[in-house]
Design a protein around this motif. Structure first.
Motif, PDB file in Angstrom:
ATOM      1  N   GLN A   1      39.453  41.429  38.518  1.00 33.68           N
ATOM      2  CA  GLN A   1      39.376  41.510  37.053  1.00 33.68           C
ATOM      3  C   GLN A   1      38.486  40.412  36.503  1.00 33.68           C
ATOM      4  N   GLU A   2      38.703  39.210  37.063  1.00 29.92           N
ATOM      5  CA  GLU A   2      37.975  38.088  36.505  1.00 29.92           C
ATOM      6  C   GLU A   2      36.474  38.206  36.783  1.00 29.92           C
TER       7      GLU A   2
ATOM      8  N   GLN B   1      35.073  40.446  34.457  1.00 25.85           N
ATOM      9  CA  GLN B   1      35.083  39.851  33.128  1.00 25.85           C
ATOM     10  C   GLN B   1      33.847  38.987  32.887  1.00 25.85           C
ATOM     11  N   ARG B   2      33.390  38.334  33.955  1.00 26.18           N
ATOM     12  CA  ARG B   2      32.189  37.498  33.823  1.00 26.18           C
ATOM     13  C   ARG B   2      30.963  38.386  33.987  1.00 26.18           C
TER      14      ARG B   2
END
Lengths: 265, 324
Positions: A14-15, A18-19
Protein backbone atom coordinates in the motif's frame (compact mmCIF):
# COMPACT_ATOMS: atom_id res chain seq x y z
CA UNK A 1 3.70 -16.45 12.62
CA UNK A 2 3.70 -16.04 8.85
CA UNK A 3 0.74 -13.66 9.24
CA UNK A 4 3.02 -11.00 10.71
CA UNK A 5 5.11 -10.90 7.59
CA UNK A 6 2.17 -11.21 5.26
CA UNK A 7 0.57 -8.18 6.91
CA UNK A 8 3.85 -6.27 6.71
CA UNK A 9 3.97 -7.18 3.01
CA UNK A 10 0.43 -5.97 2.42
CA UNK A 11 1.00 -2.69 4.24
CA UNK A 12 4.24 -2.04 2.45
CA UNK A 13 2.52 -2.70 -0.86
CA UNK A 14 0.00 0.00 0.00
CA UNK A 15 2.69 2.39 1.00
CA UNK A 16 4.75 1.84 -2.14
CA UNK A 17 1.67 2.55 -4.23
CA UNK A 18 0.96 5.59 -2.10
CA UNK A 19 4.32 7.10 -3.03
CA UNK A 20 3.20 7.41 -6.61
CA UNK A 21 5.54 10.17 -7.65
CA UNK A 22 8.70 8.52 -6.37
CA UNK A 23 7.68 5.24 -8.00
CA UNK A 24 6.98 7.01 -11.26
CA UNK A 25 10.31 8.81 -11.13
CA UNK A 26 12.15 5.53 -10.55
CA UNK A 27 10.43 3.93 -13.46
CA UNK A 28 10.84 6.80 -15.89
CA UNK A 29 14.59 6.78 -15.20
CA UNK A 30 14.66 3.05 -15.86
CA UNK A 31 12.74 3.34 -19.12
CA UNK A 32 15.08 6.05 -20.37
CA UNK A 33 18.01 3.73 -19.78
CA UNK A 34 16.52 0.73 -21.55
CA UNK A 35 15.32 2.76 -24.50
CA UNK A 36 18.76 4.26 -25.02
CA UNK A 37 20.51 0.92 -24.51
CA UNK A 38 18.09 -0.71 -26.88
CA UNK A 39 18.84 1.73 -29.68
CA UNK A 40 22.55 1.76 -28.88
CA UNK A 41 22.81 -1.99 -29.42
CA UNK A 42 20.53 -1.87 -32.41
CA UNK A 43 22.80 0.66 -34.07
CA UNK A 44 25.92 -1.24 -33.12
CA UNK A 45 24.56 -4.49 -34.48
CA UNK A 46 23.51 -2.87 -37.72
CA UNK A 47 23.17 -5.66 -40.20
CA UNK A 48 25.61 -7.99 -38.44
CA UNK A 49 24.05 -11.37 -37.63
CA UNK A 50 25.75 -11.51 -34.26
CA UNK A 51 27.97 -9.61 -31.87
CA UNK A 52 30.17 -11.08 -29.13
CA UNK A 53 28.32 -14.31 -29.70
CA UNK A 54 24.91 -12.74 -29.16
CA UNK A 55 22.44 -12.88 -32.02
CA UNK A 56 20.65 -9.61 -32.67
CA UNK A 57 17.54 -10.93 -31.03
CA UNK A 58 19.50 -12.15 -28.01
CA UNK A 59 21.30 -8.87 -27.53
CA UNK A 60 18.13 -6.81 -27.64
CA UNK A 61 16.42 -9.34 -25.40
CA UNK A 62 19.31 -8.93 -22.99
CA UNK A 63 18.38 -5.28 -22.61
CA UNK A 64 14.67 -5.95 -22.12
CA UNK A 65 15.00 -8.94 -19.83
CA UNK A 66 17.56 -6.95 -17.89
CA UNK A 67 14.95 -4.34 -17.12
CA UNK A 68 12.65 -6.92 -15.66
CA UNK A 69 15.38 -8.73 -13.78
CA UNK A 70 16.89 -5.56 -12.36
CA UNK A 71 13.50 -4.46 -11.10
CA UNK A 72 13.05 -7.70 -9.29
CA UNK A 73 16.54 -8.55 -8.05
CA UNK A 74 17.89 -5.08 -7.26
CA UNK A 75 14.88 -3.65 -5.52
CA UNK A 76 15.30 -3.38 -1.80
CA UNK A 77 14.96 -0.98 1.04
CA UNK A 78 18.62 -0.49 1.87
CA UNK A 79 18.25 3.27 2.10
CA UNK A 80 15.31 3.00 4.45
CA UNK A 81 17.28 0.59 6.58
CA UNK A 82 20.21 3.00 6.71
CA UNK A 83 17.81 5.79 7.63
CA UNK A 84 16.17 3.77 10.34
CA UNK A 85 19.49 2.83 11.87
CA UNK A 86 21.04 6.28 11.81
CA UNK A 87 17.90 8.06 13.01
CA UNK A 88 17.34 5.49 15.75
CA UNK A 89 13.89 4.68 14.43
CA UNK A 90 14.95 1.08 14.36
CA UNK A 91 14.46 1.07 18.13
CA UNK A 92 10.72 0.88 17.67
CA UNK A 93 11.15 -2.47 15.91
CA UNK A 94 13.72 -3.80 18.33
CA UNK A 95 11.31 -3.49 21.25
CA UNK A 96 8.55 -5.34 19.43
CA UNK A 97 8.36 -9.12 19.09
CA UNK A 98 9.22 -9.36 15.40
CA UNK A 99 12.30 -10.46 13.48
CA UNK A 100 13.77 -7.48 11.73
CA UNK A 101 15.19 -9.67 8.95
CA UNK A 102 11.84 -11.25 8.21
CA UNK A 103 10.14 -7.90 8.42
CA UNK A 104 12.58 -6.28 6.01
CA UNK A 105 12.32 -9.20 3.60
CA UNK A 106 8.53 -8.88 3.59
CA UNK A 107 8.82 -5.18 2.87
CA UNK A 108 11.37 -5.84 0.13
CA UNK A 109 9.07 -8.34 -1.51
CA UNK A 110 6.31 -5.77 -1.60
CA UNK A 111 8.55 -3.31 -3.41
CA UNK A 112 9.74 -6.03 -5.76
CA UNK A 113 6.14 -6.88 -6.59
CA UNK A 114 5.35 -3.33 -7.59
CA UNK A 115 8.55 -2.80 -9.55
CA UNK A 116 8.24 -6.14 -11.30
CA UNK A 117 4.73 -5.32 -12.43
CA UNK A 118 5.89 -1.92 -13.65
CA UNK A 119 8.84 -3.46 -15.51
CA UNK A 120 6.62 -5.97 -17.31
CA UNK A 121 4.32 -3.16 -18.30
CA UNK A 122 7.19 -1.06 -19.65
CA UNK A 123 8.69 -3.90 -21.63
CA UNK A 124 5.25 -4.80 -22.94
CA UNK A 125 4.65 -1.26 -24.11
CA UNK A 126 8.09 -1.13 -25.73
CA UNK A 127 7.52 -4.37 -27.54
CA UNK A 128 4.21 -3.10 -28.81
CA UNK A 129 5.52 0.34 -29.71
CA UNK A 130 8.74 -0.54 -31.49
CA UNK A 131 7.93 -4.03 -32.55
CA UNK A 132 10.86 -5.52 -30.66
CA UNK A 133 11.09 -9.27 -30.56
CA UNK A 134 12.02 -10.92 -27.30
CA UNK A 135 13.84 -14.18 -27.18
CA UNK A 136 11.86 -16.87 -25.39
CA UNK A 137 13.63 -19.97 -24.10
CA UNK A 138 12.71 -23.17 -25.88
CA UNK A 139 12.97 -25.74 -23.16
CA UNK A 140 11.09 -26.04 -19.94
CA UNK A 141 14.29 -26.84 -18.04
CA UNK A 142 15.66 -23.40 -19.02
CA UNK A 143 12.64 -21.71 -17.48
CA UNK A 144 13.11 -23.77 -14.35
CA UNK A 145 16.84 -23.09 -14.05
CA UNK A 146 16.26 -19.41 -14.76
CA UNK A 147 13.55 -19.10 -12.09
CA UNK A 148 15.68 -20.76 -9.45
CA UNK A 149 18.68 -18.61 -10.30
CA UNK A 150 16.58 -15.44 -10.07
CA UNK A 151 15.16 -16.48 -6.72
CA UNK A 152 18.64 -17.19 -5.39
CA UNK A 153 20.08 -13.94 -6.71
CA UNK A 154 17.23 -11.97 -5.14
CA UNK A 155 18.06 -13.50 -1.79
CA UNK A 156 21.73 -12.91 -2.44
CA UNK A 157 21.01 -9.24 -3.08
CA UNK A 158 18.84 -9.04 0.03
CA UNK A 159 21.59 -10.31 2.31
CA UNK A 160 24.34 -8.29 0.62
CA UNK A 161 22.33 -5.11 0.87
CA UNK A 162 21.36 -5.90 4.44
CA UNK A 163 25.00 -6.38 5.33
CA UNK A 164 26.16 -3.16 3.67
CA UNK A 165 23.28 -1.18 5.17
CA UNK A 166 24.06 -2.54 8.62
CA UNK A 167 27.37 -0.72 8.44
CA UNK A 168 25.27 2.31 9.34
CA UNK A 169 25.58 1.08 12.92
CA UNK A 170 29.15 2.36 12.86
CA UNK A 171 29.39 5.12 10.29
CA UNK A 172 27.43 8.17 11.26
CA UNK A 173 27.46 9.40 7.66
CA UNK A 174 26.05 6.03 6.91
CA UNK A 175 24.94 6.32 3.30
CA UNK A 176 28.53 6.02 2.03
CA UNK A 177 29.02 2.26 2.00
CA UNK A 178 25.60 1.63 0.47
CA UNK A 179 26.19 4.20 -2.25
CA UNK A 180 29.50 2.61 -3.27
CA UNK A 181 27.94 -0.81 -3.14
CA UNK A 182 25.08 0.11 -5.44
CA UNK A 183 27.34 1.80 -7.93
CA UNK A 184 29.77 -1.10 -8.16
CA UNK A 185 26.97 -3.60 -8.17
CA UNK A 186 25.13 -2.25 -11.21
CA UNK A 187 28.32 -2.21 -13.22
CA UNK A 188 29.77 -5.53 -12.12
CA UNK A 189 26.50 -7.41 -12.34
CA UNK A 190 26.12 -6.58 -16.03
CA UNK A 191 23.20 -4.23 -15.75
CA UNK A 192 24.51 -1.70 -18.22
CA UNK A 193 25.94 -4.12 -20.79
CA UNK A 194 26.74 -7.81 -21.10
CA UNK A 195 30.00 -8.49 -19.32
CA UNK A 196 31.37 -10.13 -22.50
CA UNK A 197 32.14 -6.59 -23.63
CA UNK A 198 34.91 -6.34 -21.05
CA UNK A 199 38.50 -7.54 -21.55
CA UNK A 200 38.98 -11.18 -20.74
CA UNK A 201 41.10 -10.60 -17.66
CA UNK A 202 38.53 -8.26 -16.16
CA UNK A 203 35.78 -10.77 -16.85
CA UNK A 204 37.80 -13.40 -15.05
CA UNK A 205 38.35 -11.13 -12.11
CA UNK A 206 34.67 -10.30 -11.91
CA UNK A 207 33.76 -13.97 -11.98
CA UNK A 208 35.57 -14.25 -8.65
CA UNK A 209 33.02 -11.84 -7.16
CA UNK A 210 29.35 -12.57 -6.53
CA UNK A 211 28.11 -9.78 -8.81
CA UNK A 212 27.94 -11.49 -12.23
CA UNK A 213 25.95 -14.28 -10.61
CA UNK A 214 23.17 -11.87 -9.78
CA UNK A 215 22.11 -10.73 -13.22
CA UNK A 216 24.59 -11.53 -15.96
CA UNK A 217 24.64 -15.30 -15.57
CA UNK A 218 20.90 -15.63 -14.93
CA UNK A 219 20.24 -13.78 -18.18
CA UNK A 220 22.68 -16.03 -19.97
CA UNK A 221 20.75 -19.00 -18.65
CA UNK A 222 17.58 -17.40 -19.98
CA UNK A 223 19.09 -16.72 -23.38
CA UNK A 224 20.21 -20.37 -23.46
CA UNK A 225 23.78 -19.36 -24.05
CA UNK A 226 25.02 -22.06 -21.73
CA UNK A 227 24.56 -25.79 -21.57
CA UNK A 228 22.29 -27.05 -18.78
CA UNK A 229 25.27 -28.55 -16.96
CA UNK A 230 26.97 -25.18 -16.97
CA UNK A 231 23.79 -23.53 -15.73
CA UNK A 232 23.62 -25.94 -12.82
CA UNK A 233 27.20 -25.06 -11.98
CA UNK A 234 26.22 -21.39 -11.91
CA UNK A 235 23.42 -22.24 -9.49
CA UNK A 236 25.92 -24.05 -7.31
CA UNK A 237 28.21 -21.01 -7.17
CA UNK A 238 25.21 -18.78 -6.43
CA UNK A 239 24.30 -21.06 -3.53
CA UNK A 240 27.80 -20.82 -2.12
CA UNK A 241 27.73 -17.02 -2.31
CA UNK A 242 24.29 -16.98 -0.75
CA UNK A 243 25.44 -19.12 2.15
CA UNK A 244 28.40 -16.81 2.64
CA UNK A 245 26.32 -13.65 2.65
CA UNK A 246 23.67 -15.08 4.93
CA UNK A 247 26.45 -15.76 7.38
CA UNK A 248 28.18 -12.42 6.85
CA UNK A 249 24.99 -10.36 7.03
CA UNK A 250 23.94 -12.09 10.22
CA UNK A 251 27.36 -11.59 11.78
CA UNK A 252 27.55 -7.90 10.85
CA UNK A 253 24.00 -7.35 12.07
CA UNK A 254 24.74 -9.00 15.40
CA UNK A 255 27.91 -7.01 15.87
CA UNK A 256 26.14 -3.81 14.85
CA UNK A 257 23.30 -4.48 17.20
CA UNK A 258 25.61 -5.08 20.11
CA UNK A 259 27.42 -1.89 19.19
CA UNK A 260 24.08 -0.09 19.08
CA UNK A 261 23.14 -1.55 22.45
CA UNK A 262 26.44 -0.42 23.81
CA UNK A 263 26.43 3.10 22.43
CA UNK A 264 22.79 3.85 21.97
CA UNK A 265 21.14 5.74 19.20
CA UNK B 1 4.59 -7.75 42.89
CA UNK B 2 7.52 -5.79 41.53
CA UNK B 3 7.30 -4.56 37.98
CA UNK B 4 10.77 -3.07 37.79
CA UNK B 5 13.79 -3.73 39.92
CA UNK B 6 17.28 -2.49 39.20
CA UNK B 7 20.45 -2.95 41.19
CA UNK B 8 23.38 -0.61 40.68
CA UNK B 9 22.46 -0.13 37.05
CA UNK B 10 25.33 1.66 35.32
CA UNK B 11 25.94 2.75 31.76
CA UNK B 12 29.08 4.24 30.28
CA UNK B 13 29.33 5.67 26.80
CA UNK B 14 32.46 6.48 24.90
CA UNK B 15 32.18 9.74 23.04
CA UNK B 16 34.70 11.03 20.51
CA UNK B 17 36.61 14.15 21.45
CA UNK B 18 37.73 16.71 18.94
CA UNK B 19 39.85 19.85 19.13
CA UNK B 20 38.07 22.94 17.87
CA UNK B 21 38.31 24.09 14.26
CA UNK B 22 39.10 22.51 10.93
CA UNK B 23 42.52 21.26 12.02
CA UNK B 24 40.86 19.53 14.93
CA UNK B 25 38.55 17.76 12.50
CA UNK B 26 41.45 16.63 10.35
CA UNK B 27 43.32 15.38 13.40
CA UNK B 28 40.35 13.49 14.68
CA UNK B 29 39.99 11.83 11.27
CA UNK B 30 43.27 10.01 11.85
CA UNK B 31 43.59 9.88 15.56
CA UNK B 32 40.28 9.88 17.31
CA UNK B 33 40.35 10.26 21.07
CA UNK B 34 37.56 8.76 23.10
CA UNK B 35 36.32 9.85 26.46
CA UNK B 36 34.25 7.71 28.80
CA UNK B 37 31.07 9.31 30.01
CA UNK B 38 29.01 7.77 32.75
CA UNK B 39 25.40 8.37 31.72
CA UNK B 40 23.80 6.31 34.46
CA UNK B 41 25.62 5.68 37.70
CA UNK B 42 24.63 2.85 39.97
CA UNK B 43 20.89 3.42 39.98
CA UNK B 44 18.83 1.08 42.15
CA UNK B 45 15.05 1.39 42.05
CA UNK B 46 12.01 -0.74 42.76
CA UNK B 47 8.64 -0.07 41.20
CA UNK B 48 5.54 -2.00 42.18
CA UNK B 49 2.92 -3.21 39.77
CA UNK B 50 0.33 -0.53 39.02
CA UNK B 51 2.44 2.44 40.14
CA UNK B 52 2.58 5.66 38.17
CA UNK B 53 6.03 7.10 38.64
CA UNK B 54 7.55 10.31 37.33
CA UNK B 55 11.17 10.12 36.31
CA UNK B 56 12.73 13.54 36.56
CA UNK B 57 16.02 15.16 35.77
CA UNK B 58 17.57 17.85 33.61
CA UNK B 59 18.52 17.17 30.01
CA UNK B 60 21.34 14.67 29.90
CA UNK B 61 20.69 13.45 33.44
CA UNK B 62 20.35 9.88 32.17
CA UNK B 63 16.59 9.43 32.03
CA UNK B 64 16.32 8.24 28.45
CA UNK B 65 19.36 6.01 28.83
CA UNK B 66 17.70 4.37 31.82
CA UNK B 67 14.44 3.89 29.92
CA UNK B 68 16.38 2.35 27.06
CA UNK B 69 18.02 -0.13 29.39
CA UNK B 70 14.68 -1.00 30.95
CA UNK B 71 13.21 -1.63 27.52
CA UNK B 72 16.16 -3.72 26.38
CA UNK B 73 17.55 -1.34 23.76
CA UNK B 74 20.75 -0.78 25.68
CA UNK B 75 22.91 -3.23 27.54
CA UNK B 76 24.22 -1.80 30.79
CA UNK B 77 27.92 -1.57 31.49
CA UNK B 78 27.27 -3.13 34.87
CA UNK B 79 24.45 -3.78 37.27
CA UNK B 80 21.23 -5.74 36.98
CA UNK B 81 17.64 -5.18 36.05
CA UNK B 82 14.57 -7.36 36.17
CA UNK B 83 11.55 -5.99 34.36
CA UNK B 84 8.28 -7.96 34.44
CA UNK B 85 10.35 -10.95 35.50
CA UNK B 86 12.74 -10.71 32.56
CA UNK B 87 16.20 -9.38 31.91
CA UNK B 88 15.19 -6.74 29.36
CA UNK B 89 18.27 -6.72 27.10
CA UNK B 90 17.80 -10.40 26.31
CA UNK B 91 14.85 -9.14 24.24
CA UNK B 92 12.71 -12.23 24.75
CA UNK B 93 9.41 -11.99 22.96
CA UNK B 94 7.57 -13.08 26.13
CA UNK B 95 8.88 -9.84 27.64
CA UNK B 96 8.31 -7.68 24.59
CA UNK B 97 4.67 -8.71 24.41
CA UNK B 98 4.04 -7.19 27.83
CA UNK B 99 5.47 -3.71 27.63
CA UNK B 100 5.59 -0.69 25.41
CA UNK B 101 8.01 2.15 24.95
CA UNK B 102 6.74 5.45 23.59
CA UNK B 103 9.23 8.14 22.74
CA UNK B 104 7.57 11.48 22.13
CA UNK B 105 9.83 12.47 19.28
CA UNK B 106 9.85 9.16 17.48
CA UNK B 107 7.08 7.45 15.68
CA UNK B 108 6.34 3.84 14.99
CA UNK B 109 3.45 4.77 12.71
CA UNK B 110 3.73 4.28 8.97
CA UNK B 111 3.97 7.75 7.57
CA UNK B 112 2.25 7.57 4.19
CA UNK B 113 -0.76 5.49 5.12
CA UNK B 114 -3.48 5.69 7.78
CA UNK B 115 -2.64 4.77 11.37
CA UNK B 116 -5.15 1.95 11.21
CA UNK B 117 -2.67 0.00 9.09
CA UNK B 118 0.02 0.24 11.74
CA UNK B 119 -2.56 -0.90 14.28
CA UNK B 120 -3.29 -3.95 12.13
CA UNK B 121 0.40 -4.71 11.87
CA UNK B 122 0.73 -4.46 15.64
CA UNK B 123 -2.25 -6.77 16.01
CA UNK B 124 -0.37 -9.53 14.22
CA UNK B 125 3.00 -8.66 15.73
CA UNK B 126 1.60 -9.01 19.22
CA UNK B 127 -0.60 -11.95 18.22
CA UNK B 128 -3.92 -10.42 19.24
CA UNK B 129 -7.09 -12.27 18.34
CA UNK B 130 -9.54 -10.36 16.17
CA UNK B 131 -11.94 -10.09 19.09
CA UNK B 132 -9.32 -8.66 21.46
CA UNK B 133 -8.06 -6.34 18.78
CA UNK B 134 -11.52 -4.93 18.11
CA UNK B 135 -12.28 -4.55 21.78
CA UNK B 136 -8.98 -2.84 22.66
CA UNK B 137 -9.02 -0.65 19.61
CA UNK B 138 -12.61 0.44 20.31
CA UNK B 139 -11.65 1.38 23.84
CA UNK B 140 -8.57 3.31 22.79
CA UNK B 141 -10.33 5.13 19.99
CA UNK B 142 -13.00 6.25 22.46
CA UNK B 143 -10.61 7.30 25.19
CA UNK B 144 -8.25 9.09 22.84
CA UNK B 145 -10.99 10.52 20.61
CA UNK B 146 -9.39 9.11 17.52
CA UNK B 147 -12.53 8.49 15.47
CA UNK B 148 -11.68 11.03 12.80
CA UNK B 149 -8.01 10.21 12.51
CA UNK B 150 -8.09 6.54 11.65
CA UNK B 151 -8.39 6.70 7.89
CA UNK B 152 -6.18 9.73 7.26
CA UNK B 153 -2.52 9.19 6.24
CA UNK B 154 -0.35 9.74 9.30
CA UNK B 155 1.61 12.55 7.65
CA UNK B 156 -1.60 14.55 7.42
CA UNK B 157 -2.33 14.35 11.16
CA UNK B 158 -1.62 17.19 13.55
CA UNK B 159 1.04 16.62 16.19
CA UNK B 160 -1.61 16.09 18.86
CA UNK B 161 -3.52 13.61 16.76
CA UNK B 162 -0.34 11.80 15.88
CA UNK B 163 0.72 11.54 19.51
CA UNK B 164 -2.64 10.07 20.45
CA UNK B 165 -2.47 7.62 17.55
CA UNK B 166 1.03 6.76 18.73
CA UNK B 167 -0.30 5.94 22.18
CA UNK B 168 -3.04 3.80 20.68
CA UNK B 169 -0.50 1.85 18.61
CA UNK B 170 1.61 1.29 21.71
CA UNK B 171 -1.27 0.18 23.91
CA UNK B 172 -3.27 -2.09 21.62
CA UNK B 173 -1.77 -5.16 23.25
CA UNK B 174 -2.59 -3.85 26.73
CA UNK B 175 0.97 -3.78 28.03
CA UNK B 176 1.46 -4.32 31.74
CA UNK B 177 4.26 -1.78 31.68
CA UNK B 178 4.41 1.47 29.79
CA UNK B 179 7.58 3.51 29.47
CA UNK B 180 6.79 7.01 28.29
CA UNK B 181 9.45 9.45 27.22
CA UNK B 182 8.07 13.00 27.07
CA UNK B 183 4.49 12.12 26.15
CA UNK B 184 3.29 15.73 25.99
CA UNK B 185 6.26 17.27 24.20
CA UNK B 186 5.16 19.88 21.69
CA UNK B 187 1.44 19.55 22.38
CA UNK B 188 -0.84 22.48 23.09
CA UNK B 189 -2.37 22.88 26.54
CA UNK B 190 -5.72 21.28 25.71
CA UNK B 191 -4.06 18.32 24.08
CA UNK B 192 -1.63 17.94 26.99
CA UNK B 193 -4.61 17.77 29.29
CA UNK B 194 -6.22 15.06 27.16
CA UNK B 195 -3.09 12.96 27.03
CA UNK B 196 -2.64 13.27 30.80
CA UNK B 197 -6.23 12.30 31.48
CA UNK B 198 -5.73 9.30 29.25
CA UNK B 199 -2.55 8.16 30.97
CA UNK B 200 -4.26 8.38 34.34
CA UNK B 201 -7.26 6.45 33.11
CA UNK B 202 -5.16 3.75 31.46
CA UNK B 203 -3.21 3.28 34.66
CA UNK B 204 -6.38 2.96 36.71
CA UNK B 205 -8.31 0.71 34.36
CA UNK B 206 -5.57 -1.76 33.60
CA UNK B 207 -3.48 -1.63 36.76
CA UNK B 208 -0.60 -0.92 34.40
CA UNK B 209 2.74 0.25 35.68
CA UNK B 210 3.76 3.53 34.09
CA UNK B 211 7.13 5.21 34.25
CA UNK B 212 7.22 8.56 32.53
CA UNK B 213 9.78 11.24 31.94
CA UNK B 214 8.62 14.75 31.29
CA UNK B 215 9.79 18.30 31.29
CA UNK B 216 6.24 19.38 31.74
CA UNK B 217 5.56 20.38 35.34
CA UNK B 218 1.86 19.71 35.05
CA UNK B 219 2.44 16.16 33.89
CA UNK B 220 4.42 15.42 37.00
CA UNK B 221 2.22 17.18 39.52
CA UNK B 222 -1.01 15.86 38.08
CA UNK B 223 0.01 12.29 37.34
CA UNK B 224 2.77 11.08 39.60
CA UNK B 225 2.29 10.39 43.29
CA UNK B 226 5.86 9.16 43.32
CA UNK B 227 8.87 10.67 41.66
CA UNK B 228 12.40 9.53 41.02
CA UNK B 229 14.95 12.25 40.44
CA UNK B 230 18.31 11.64 38.83
CA UNK B 231 21.09 14.08 38.28
CA UNK B 232 24.29 13.40 36.36
CA UNK B 233 23.27 9.76 36.24
CA UNK B 234 22.92 9.39 40.01
CA UNK B 235 19.77 8.74 41.96
CA UNK B 236 19.01 11.89 43.92
CA UNK B 237 15.56 11.31 45.29
CA UNK B 238 13.00 8.53 45.25
CA UNK B 239 9.76 9.04 47.13
CA UNK B 240 6.42 10.82 47.30
CA UNK B 241 6.15 13.98 45.25
CA UNK B 242 4.87 15.80 48.33
CA UNK B 243 8.04 15.11 50.30
CA UNK B 244 10.27 16.15 47.48
CA UNK B 245 9.86 19.71 48.69
CA UNK B 246 11.12 19.29 52.20
CA UNK B 247 13.97 17.16 50.94
CA UNK B 248 14.97 19.31 48.06
CA UNK B 249 14.18 22.87 49.09
CA UNK B 250 16.81 24.40 51.34
CA UNK B 251 14.64 27.41 52.08
CA UNK B 252 11.12 28.54 52.89
CA UNK B 253 9.07 31.52 51.85
CA UNK B 254 8.03 34.29 54.25
CA UNK B 255 5.26 36.59 53.07
CA UNK B 256 4.67 39.77 55.02
CA UNK B 257 2.14 42.58 54.78
CA UNK B 258 3.05 45.96 56.33
CA UNK B 259 0.95 48.93 57.34
CA UNK B 260 3.63 51.37 56.19
CA UNK B 261 5.91 51.17 53.12
CA UNK B 262 9.12 49.25 53.69
CA UNK B 263 12.16 49.48 51.39
CA UNK B 264 13.51 46.25 49.93
CA UNK B 265 17.03 47.23 50.90
CA UNK B 266 16.06 47.29 54.56
CA UNK B 267 14.88 43.69 54.34
CA UNK B 268 17.95 42.35 52.58
CA UNK B 269 19.68 41.20 55.76
CA UNK B 270 16.74 38.90 56.53
CA UNK B 271 16.81 36.91 53.31
CA UNK B 272 16.56 37.12 49.55
CA UNK B 273 13.80 39.53 48.57
CA UNK B 274 11.95 37.90 45.69
CA UNK B 275 9.09 40.36 45.52
CA UNK B 276 8.50 43.73 47.11
CA UNK B 277 5.59 46.07 46.63
CA UNK B 278 6.10 48.64 49.40
CA UNK B 279 3.29 47.31 51.57
CA UNK B 280 4.07 43.69 50.76
CA UNK B 281 7.21 41.57 50.59
CA UNK B 282 8.14 37.99 49.81
CA UNK B 283 11.40 36.68 51.22
CA UNK B 284 13.37 33.48 50.69
CA UNK B 285 14.87 32.38 53.98
CA UNK B 286 17.19 29.44 54.72
CA UNK B 287 15.19 26.60 56.20
CA UNK B 288 17.02 26.44 59.54
CA UNK B 289 16.64 30.14 60.27
CA UNK B 290 13.00 30.66 59.47
CA UNK B 291 11.76 31.27 63.03
CA UNK B 292 14.65 33.56 63.98
CA UNK B 293 14.21 35.68 60.86
CA UNK B 294 10.42 35.79 61.24
CA UNK B 295 10.85 37.03 64.81
CA UNK B 296 13.24 39.76 63.63
CA UNK B 297 10.80 40.77 60.95
CA UNK B 298 7.97 41.05 63.46
CA UNK B 299 10.11 43.05 65.87
CA UNK B 300 11.76 45.44 63.44
CA UNK B 301 8.98 46.19 60.93
CA UNK B 302 5.34 47.27 60.97
CA UNK B 303 4.00 43.81 60.14
CA UNK B 304 0.23 43.29 60.06
CA UNK B 305 0.24 39.84 58.58
CA UNK B 306 2.88 37.15 58.14
CA UNK B 307 2.81 33.65 56.65
CA UNK B 308 5.48 31.02 56.24
CA UNK B 309 5.16 28.69 53.24
CA UNK B 310 6.99 25.83 51.64
CA UNK B 311 8.46 26.57 48.23
CA UNK B 312 5.85 25.63 45.60
CA UNK B 313 6.37 22.17 44.23
CA UNK B 314 6.63 23.33 40.64
CA UNK B 315 9.48 25.61 41.63
CA UNK B 316 11.35 22.64 42.99
CA UNK B 317 10.75 20.51 39.97
CA UNK B 318 11.67 23.38 37.72
CA UNK B 319 14.91 23.75 39.59
CA UNK B 320 15.63 20.08 39.20
CA UNK B 321 15.17 20.45 35.45
CA UNK B 322 17.45 23.42 35.26
CA UNK B 323 20.18 21.87 37.39
CA UNK B 324 20.24 24.54 40.07
Amino acid sequence: MIRKYWTAYAISLQETLQRRSSLLMDRVGGVAIIVSLYYFWKALLGTKPSFLGYSGEQMLSYVLVMNILRSFVFTGRGWQLVGEISSGRISSYLVRPISYHGYTLALDLAQKTVHLAAAFLEVGVLIAAIGARVYLPHSLSTWLLFSVSVAVSSLLFFFMEFMVSSLAFWTSESGGPLFCFELGLQFAAGTFFPLDVLPHSLQKALAMTPFPYMVFFPINIYLERMAPAEAVKILGIQAVWLAFFVWAATAVWKLGLSNYSAEGG
Amino acid sequence: MLSIETRALTKNFSVPEKDPGLWGSVKSLFNRRWRQVRAVDSVSIKIEEGELVGFLGANGAGKTTTLKMLSGLLTPTSGEAVVLGHVPWKRKSAFQRRFSLVMGQRTQLWWEIPALETFRLNQVIYGLSDADYKKNLGELVDLLELQDCLSVPVKKLSLGQRMRAELAAALLHKPALLLLDEPTLGLDVVMQQKVRAFIKEYNKRNKATILLTSHNMDDVVELCPRVIVIELGRLLYDGPLAQLVSRYADHKIIRAVFDREVKAADLAHLGTVVEDGGLKAVLQVPRGQVSARAAKLLQGFPVVDLTIDEVPIDDIVRRIFTHK
